[in-house]
Write a protein that holds these residues in place. Structure first.
Motif, PDB file in Angstrom:
ATOM      1  N   VAL A 146      -3.359  18.580  10.812  1.00  0.00           N
ATOM      2  CA  VAL A 146      -3.359  17.349  10.415  1.00  0.00           C
ATOM      3  C   VAL A 146      -4.633  16.753  10.526  1.00  0.00           C
ATOM      4  O   VAL A 146      -5.656  17.082  11.200  1.00  0.00           O
ATOM      5  CB  VAL A 146      -2.631  16.530  11.902  1.00  0.00           C
ATOM      6  N   ARG A 147      -4.984  15.930   9.581  1.00  0.00           N
ATOM      7  CA  ARG A 147      -6.270  15.106   9.736  1.00  0.00           C
ATOM      8  C   ARG A 147      -6.175  13.965  10.402  1.00  0.00           C
ATOM      9  O   ARG A 147      -5.143  13.211   9.987  1.00  0.00           O
ATOM     10  CB  ARG A 147      -6.694  15.033   8.176  1.00  0.00           C
ATOM     11  N   PHE A 148      -7.001  13.352  11.178  1.00  0.00           N
ATOM     12  CA  PHE A 148      -7.232  12.185  11.856  1.00  0.00           C
ATOM     13  C   PHE A 148      -8.426  11.414  11.521  1.00  0.00           C
ATOM     14  O   PHE A 148      -9.412  12.016  11.281  1.00  0.00           O
ATOM     15  CB  PHE A 148      -6.805  12.329  13.284  1.00  0.00           C
ATOM     16  N   ARG A 149      -8.215  10.049  11.491  1.00  0.00           N
ATOM     17  CA  ARG A 149      -9.347   9.222  11.113  1.00  0.00           C
ATOM     18  C   ARG A 149      -9.312   7.893  11.927  1.00  0.00           C
ATOM     19  O   ARG A 149      -8.374   7.315  12.338  1.00  0.00           O
ATOM     20  CB  ARG A 149      -9.385   9.042   9.522  1.00  0.00           C
ATOM     21  N   ALA A 150     -10.781   7.573  12.494  1.00  0.00           N
ATOM     22  CA  ALA A 150     -10.987   6.384  12.809  1.00  0.00           C
ATOM     23  C   ALA A 150     -12.165   5.593  12.168  1.00  0.00           C
ATOM     24  O   ALA A 150     -13.168   6.247  12.472  1.00  0.00           O
ATOM     25  CB  ALA A 150     -11.192   6.313  14.521  1.00  0.00           C
ATOM     26  N   GLY A 151     -11.844   4.723  11.433  1.00  0.00           N
ATOM     27  CA  GLY A 151     -12.792   4.148  10.395  1.00  0.00           C
ATOM     28  C   GLY A 151     -13.422   5.314   9.636  1.00  0.00           C
ATOM     29  O   GLY A 151     -12.778   5.868   8.715  1.00  0.00           O
ATOM     30  N   ASP A 152     -14.744   5.433   9.585  1.00  0.00           N
ATOM     31  CA  ASP A 152     -15.410   6.564   8.707  1.00  0.00           C
ATOM     32  C   ASP A 152     -15.406   8.096   9.482  1.00  0.00           C
ATOM     33  O   ASP A 152     -16.049   8.797   8.849  1.00  0.00           O
ATOM     34  CB  ASP A 152     -16.887   6.059   8.575  1.00  0.00           C
ATOM     35  N   ASN A 153     -15.140   8.091  10.541  1.00  0.00           N
ATOM     36  CA  ASN A 153     -14.855   9.264  11.370  1.00  0.00           C
ATOM     37  C   ASN A 153     -13.716   9.910  11.297  1.00  0.00           C
ATOM     38  O   ASN A 153     -12.584   9.391  11.292  1.00  0.00           O
ATOM     39  CB  ASN A 153     -15.407   9.139  12.798  1.00  0.00           C
ATOM     40  N   GLU A 154     -13.673  11.268  11.221  1.00  0.00           N
ATOM     41  CA  GLU A 154     -12.575  11.937  10.870  1.00  0.00           C
ATOM     42  C   GLU A 154     -12.779  13.350  11.619  1.00  0.00           C
ATOM     43  O   GLU A 154     -13.662  14.022  11.740  1.00  0.00           O
ATOM     44  CB  GLU A 154     -12.091  11.917   9.336  1.00  0.00           C
ATOM     45  N   GLY A 155     -11.612  13.827  11.609  1.00  0.00           N
ATOM     46  CA  GLY A 155     -11.469  15.258  12.349  1.00  0.00           C
ATOM     47  C   GLY A 155     -10.037  16.005  11.923  1.00  0.00           C
ATOM     48  O   GLY A 155      -9.184  15.447  11.181  1.00  0.00           O
ATOM     49  N   LEU A 156      -9.908  17.246  12.460  1.00  0.00           N
ATOM     50  CA  LEU A 156      -8.694  18.088  12.183  1.00  0.00           C
ATOM     51  C   LEU A 156      -8.169  18.342  13.229  1.00  0.00           C
ATOM     52  O   LEU A 156      -8.737  18.871  14.282  1.00  0.00           O
ATOM     53  CB  LEU A 156      -9.371  19.174  11.184  1.00  0.00           C
ATOM     54  N   ALA A 157      -6.906  18.444  13.504  1.00  0.00           N
ATOM     55  CA  ALA A 157      -6.069  19.097  14.814  1.00  0.00           C
ATOM     56  C   ALA A 157      -5.029  20.019  14.001  1.00  0.00           C
ATOM     57  O   ALA A 157      -4.745  20.069  12.673  1.00  0.00           O
ATOM     58  CB  ALA A 157      -5.313  17.872  15.328  1.00  0.00           C
ATOM     59  N   ASP A 158      -5.003  21.000  14.789  1.00  0.00           N
ATOM     60  CA  ASP A 158      -3.802  22.098  14.291  1.00  0.00           C
ATOM     61  C   ASP A 158      -3.509  22.826  15.500  1.00  0.00           C
ATOM     62  O   ASP A 158      -3.781  22.264  16.593  1.00  0.00           O
ATOM     63  CB  ASP A 158      -4.925  23.059  13.892  1.00  0.00           C
ATOM     64  N   THR A 159      -2.426  23.512  15.328  1.00  0.00           N
ATOM     65  CA  THR A 159      -1.867  24.217  16.605  1.00  0.00           C
ATOM     66  C   THR A 159      -1.060  25.578  15.907  1.00  0.00           C
ATOM     67  O   THR A 159      -0.856  25.453  14.629  1.00  0.00           O
ATOM     68  CB  THR A 159      -0.545  23.414  17.130  1.00  0.00           C
ATOM     69  N   LEU A 160      -0.654  26.461  16.505  1.00  0.00           N
ATOM     70  CA  LEU A 160      -0.102  27.689  16.285  1.00  0.00           C
ATOM     71  C   LEU A 160       1.151  27.875  17.073  1.00  0.00           C
ATOM     72  O   LEU A 160       1.067  27.718  18.164  1.00  0.00           O
ATOM     73  CB  LEU A 160      -0.858  28.751  16.542  1.00  0.00           C
ATOM     74  N   LYS A 161       2.332  27.815  16.509  1.00  0.00           N
ATOM     75  CA  LYS A 161       3.649  27.892  17.030  1.00  0.00           C
ATOM     76  C   LYS A 161       4.499  28.946  16.438  1.00  0.00           C
ATOM     77  O   LYS A 161       4.733  28.690  15.042  1.00  0.00           O
ATOM     78  CB  LYS A 161       4.577  26.680  17.000  1.00  0.00           C
ATOM     79  N   GLY A 162       4.812  29.754  17.125  1.00  0.00           N
ATOM     80  CA  GLY A 162       5.906  31.061  16.423  1.00  0.00           C
ATOM     81  C   GLY A 162       5.418  31.565  15.341  1.00  0.00           C
ATOM     82  O   GLY A 162       5.946  32.040  14.417  1.00  0.00           O
ATOM     83  N   GLY A 163       3.955  31.826  15.433  1.00  0.00           N
ATOM     84  CA  GLY A 163       3.235  32.577  14.348  1.00  0.00           C
ATOM     85  C   GLY A 163       2.928  31.690  13.108  1.00  0.00           C
ATOM     86  O   GLY A 163       2.437  32.404  12.227  1.00  0.00           O
ATOM     87  N   VAL A 164       3.240  30.429  13.142  1.00  0.00           N
ATOM     88  CA  VAL A 164       2.898  29.759  12.010  1.00  0.00           C
ATOM     89  C   VAL A 164       1.733  28.640  12.614  1.00  0.00           C
ATOM     90  O   VAL A 164       1.871  27.844  13.699  1.00  0.00           O
ATOM     91  CB  VAL A 164       4.157  28.938  11.452  1.00  0.00           C
ATOM     92  N   GLY A 165       1.077  28.159  11.506  1.00  0.00           N
ATOM     93  CA  GLY A 165      -0.070  27.232  11.659  1.00  0.00           C
ATOM     94  C   GLY A 165      -1.469  28.037  11.949  1.00  0.00           C
ATOM     95  O   GLY A 165      -1.596  29.097  11.482  1.00  0.00           O
ATOM     96  N   GLY A 166      -2.245  27.337  12.654  1.00  0.00           N
ATOM     97  CA  GLY A 166      -3.709  27.889  12.671  1.00  0.00           C
ATOM     98  C   GLY A 166      -4.304  27.443  13.880  1.00  0.00           C
ATOM     99  O   GLY A 166      -3.941  26.789  14.909  1.00  0.00           O
ATOM    100  N   THR A 167      -5.685  27.816  13.782  1.00  0.00           N
ATOM    101  CA  THR A 167      -6.383  27.083  14.775  1.00  0.00           C
ATOM    102  C   THR A 167      -7.937  26.828  14.433  1.00  0.00           C
ATOM    103  O   THR A 167      -8.863  26.843  14.816  1.00  0.00           O
ATOM    104  CB  THR A 167      -6.944  28.595  15.745  1.00  0.00           C
ATOM    105  N   THR A 168      -7.770  26.089  13.097  1.00  0.00           N
ATOM    106  CA  THR A 168      -8.868  25.267  12.391  1.00  0.00           C
ATOM    107  C   THR A 168      -9.354  24.216  13.250  1.00  0.00           C
ATOM    108  O   THR A 168     -10.462  23.849  12.968  1.00  0.00           O
ATOM    109  CB  THR A 168      -8.394  25.133  10.891  1.00  0.00           C
ATOM    110  N   GLY A 169      -8.494  23.305  13.719  1.00  0.00           N
ATOM    111  CA  GLY A 169      -8.899  22.208  14.455  1.00  0.00           C
ATOM    112  C   GLY A 169      -8.529  22.149  15.868  1.00  0.00           C
ATOM    113  O   GLY A 169      -8.009  23.164  16.453  1.00  0.00           O
ATOM    114  N   MET A 170      -8.891  21.240  16.769  1.00  0.00           N
ATOM    115  CA  MET A 170      -8.306  21.247  18.207  1.00  0.00           C
ATOM    116  C   MET A 170      -6.997  20.915  18.172  1.00  0.00           C
ATOM    117  O   MET A 170      -6.365  20.268  17.422  1.00  0.00           O
ATOM    118  CB  MET A 170      -9.229  20.049  18.822  1.00  0.00           C
TER     119      MET A 170
END
Length: 123
Positions: free
Chosen positions: A13-37
């Motif tokens: 998931v990409r999240f944004r507050a105004g001009d600032n943005e970040g990335l969230a991620d999770t790993l569940k059951g072997g699916v997903g990743g660890t790219t973001g918090m």
């Protein structure tokens, strides 16, 4: 306000507050990743960053304008309670200021917000 958008990569998931943005991620059951918090890490980060800013402000008021200070936060999700454990880390020469800084952390804005009853209301 925070806006989020799901990305093509599972659970990213990409999240944004105004001009600032970040990335969230999770790993569940072997699916997903660890790219973001992970989402719960974002809660920890919110409290830790606010407490660190509050500590820096308190130390600046005490004359230590370039103080080395940091805060560690660990979220414990229990069945009947959610607990935030935190640790104030100060440079040795600032230890005399610990009580004043801890007092400031106790009323930091994010801690105050999280200490009140919560409600979740869809628009």
């Amino acid at each position: 306000m925070i806006e989020t958008a799901a990305l093509p990569t599972p659970w990213q998931v990409r999240f944004r507050a105004g001009d600032n943005e970040g990335l969230a991620d999770t790993l569940k059951g072997g699916v997903g990743g660890t790219t973001g918090m992970r989402p719960h890490e974002l809660l920890e980060a919110s409290l830790a960053t606010c407490m660190t800013i509050s500590a820096r402000m308190a130390l600046a008021e005490l004359g230590a304008t370039e103080a080395e200070v940091s805060v560690r936060v660990h979220l414990e999700r229990e069945e009947t309670a959610t607990r935030f454990r935190y640790e104030l880390l100060l440079a040795p020469e600032l230890e005399a200021h610990r009580p004043a800084v801890l007092e400031r952390l106790a009323c930091s804005p994010v801690r105050t917000t999280l200490s009140k009853p919560l409600s979740f209301d869809p628009s």
